[in-house]
Design a protein around this motif. Structure first.
Motif, PDB file in Angstrom:
ATOM      1  N   GLU A 513      -1.081   4.770 -10.524  1.00 48.51           N
ATOM      2  CA  GLU A 513      -1.110   3.508  -9.968  1.00 48.51           C
ATOM      3  C   GLU A 513      -1.518   2.402 -10.814  1.00 48.51           C
ATOM      4  N   TYR A 517       2.826   1.125 -12.769  1.00 54.96           N
ATOM      5  CA  TYR A 517       2.594   0.772 -11.301  1.00 54.96           C
ATOM      6  C   TYR A 517       3.920   0.754 -10.606  1.00 54.96           C
ATOM      7  N   TYR A 520       4.817   4.019  -9.674  1.00 52.20           N
ATOM      8  CA  TYR A 520       3.885   4.213  -8.313  1.00 52.20           C
ATOM      9  C   TYR A 520       4.178   3.669  -6.954  1.00 52.20           C
TER      10      TYR A 520
END
Length: 538
Positions: A513, A517, A520
């Protein structure tokens, strides 16, 4: 040994008692790790230290401007006015500690603060910050990824934490007290800022920072509740499409009247809000009484009102002064927070890979809908003013006065996150509830721990909900309560880790995360789609 003790004593009194120097030293460390040239390190130290000094000027100005209100209400109506504002809260701690050391309990019995001192919460700030770094360095075990870097907020919270913990454990001597406070505050900073990573990454589409401020649990809870509201509304819309209303839309999709845009200017909204609220209080106190206080020498400078002076323009000038000093405060914050954020990249890249800085909540105003800031602020203001009215009707011995910083920053920030997840409805409801919590929570905790007598309390979401609960647990369960709080805080990131979506190999994407990102988000969206399909199949 005597030389070493002298050095430690000098460092504590000269450096640790002045938060401006602490902030400057943190910047120096970060810049040195970045390999910056000596003159860049020096410039960073100066800007960070001067920025904090500017902030101190603004804080002192707020106190001087508010003096006629406190003195007038106390003298005329025997009301103790307490401002819910971080800077007033910080000054209340200073005043309470000084009163306890002097044995002056005329305002309130704060004998439990006798063993405290101002330099103690400067040490607390430093040690709690170091603990936050250690917890992130051990992220493989702790699952913590964020360093709280908002220096002015750290000072305010260190002061308030000192007061609350000494209230619970008045017999603690300095070193054990410092250790306990370091553990609790360092854990709170690490866990709280870590909670904001998910909502902030989603809001900013992976900008790579968390929030390190006063409403970290509030951001997490409001995002979760707003998301739940959105899912519930989606189910209803799927069944009854004709019942869709404007409240179900995000603010980006709604046109608001143009005049509301003026509330996006902090200076304008501060002046208007303070004139409306404090203007009424000035009128209630009356010009005659303020003139009397001026003749007695109680009110001086711009706070003084003399015969023949226009009362209307006296009110306007003093209320507009709030905008002046808050603008000064914001200048100071921007100056040293900018240096802290840049210097943190050195700490992150050299010492703490895969971590993010927890920064000032105001950065969120650059993301999402600008109108969410306005709506969140206004909904929170309604909640606060209704709660204040309820306290007056209930003849509360403590009059809570709305402070602009909780009123705007707490509620506007929660409005931004609520709108991002749940649209207009969430943006109206959640800041409104926050406003109620700010007033009622502050009145309860500040009156219990006697902070109200010194004119202020921090007053922001986490400190009117989470920390009062911690205080109750510690006060009545003692060391068992401390253990419960520590276990609770340590368990939160573990639960976040388990709740994170899995990749194609069944591994948690929790650390992804902050590291990648976009990747993710793919796993998260796939997991959400799968959950929806499973629910529909049932």
């Amino acid at each position: 040994m005597d030389i070493l003790l002298s050095v430690v004593t000098w460092f504590s009194k000269t450096i640790l008692s002045q938060p401006a120097w602490i902030i400057g030293i943190i910047v120096v460390i970060g810049y040195a790790l970045l390999g910056k040239k000596w003159y860049e390190v020096l410039a960073g130290f100066i800007k960070a230290s001067v920025g904090y000094m500017i902030l101190s000027v603004g804080s002192g100005g707020l106190v001087s401007v508010f003096r006629p209100i406190i003195v007038g209400l106390k003298g005329r109506f025997n009301l103790t006015a307490m401002v819910i504002d971080p800077y007033f809260g910080n000054n209340a701690v200073d005043a309470g500690v000084k009163a306890a050391q002097a044995g002056d309990f005329s305002l309130a019995n704060v004998s439990f603060l006798k063993g405290a001192n101002i330099s103690q919460y400067m040490l607390l700030l430093l040690f709690a910050y170091i603990l936050n770094i250690v917890l992130v360095a051990a992220k493989k075990h702790t699952k913590l990824r964020s360093i709280f870097t908002t220096g002015n907020v750290q000072v305010q919270q260190s002061a308030t934490a000192l007061w609350l913990i000494m209230f619970c454990f008045p017999n603690l001597v300095s070193v054990p007290a410092l250790i306990l406070m370091t553990i609790l505050l360092g854990l709170y900073w690490a866990v709280g800022s870590n909670l904001t990573i998910g909502p902030t990454q989603e809001l900013t589409e992976g900008a790579g920072f968390a929030i390190g401020h006063q409403q970290m649990f509030g951001i997490f809870l409001s995002s979760k509740i707003a998301g739940w509201m959105a899912k519930r509304d989606k189910v209803r819309h799927d069944k009854h499409p004709e019942k869709t209303s404007v409240f179900d839309k995000k603010l980006e999709d709604i046109e608001l009247p143009g005049w509301l845009s003026m509330f996006n200017e902090n200076m304008v909204s501060t002046a208007l809000l303070m004139t409306l609220f404090f203007g009424i209080i000035y009128i209630v106190i009356g010009p005659e009484y303020l003139i009397k206080l001026t003749k007695e020498g109680t009110l001086t400078g711009t706070a003084a009102l003399v015969e023949g002076q226009s009362f209307v323009f006296y009110i306007l000038y003093n209320c507009f002064q709030f905008a002046v000093y808050l603008t000064i405060l914001q200048l100071g914050v921007r100056t040293f927070v900018a240096e802290l954020t840049v210097s943190f990249t050195g700490i992150s890249s050299k010492l703490l890979k895969g971590s993010v800085p927890g920064v000032d909540c105001a950065v969120t105003f650059g993301f999402g809908s600008t109108n969410a800031v306005t709506i969140g602020f206004m909904a929170g203001a309604v909640g606060q003013f209704l709660a204040i009215g309820a306290l007056i009707l209930m003849h509360s011995p403590v009059l809570v006065v709305a402070g602009f910083i909780p009123l705007f920053f707490d509620n506007a920030v929660i409005g931004v996150y609520a709108n991002n997840k749940g649209g207009l409805k969430a943006c109206l409801i959640l800041p409104f509830i926050c406003g109620l919590c700010q007033v009622f929570g502050s009145a309860l905790i500040a009156s219990w721990v006697k902070m109200y007598a010194f004119g202020g309390y921090l007053g922001m979401f986490d400190w009117v909900t989470v920390w009062p609960i911690f205080t109750v647990i510690m006060k009545y369960l003692g060391w068992v309560g401390v253990a419960i709080i520590i276990v609770f805080l340590l368990a939160i990131p573990q639960m976040q880790y388990k709740a994170a979506p899995k990749d194609e190999n069944g591994n948690s994407t929790y650390f992804l995360e902050v590291e990648d990102y976009d990747k993710y988000a793919e796993y998260r969206d796939a997991a959400e789609k799968k959950a929806v399909e499973a629910a529909e199949a049932k």
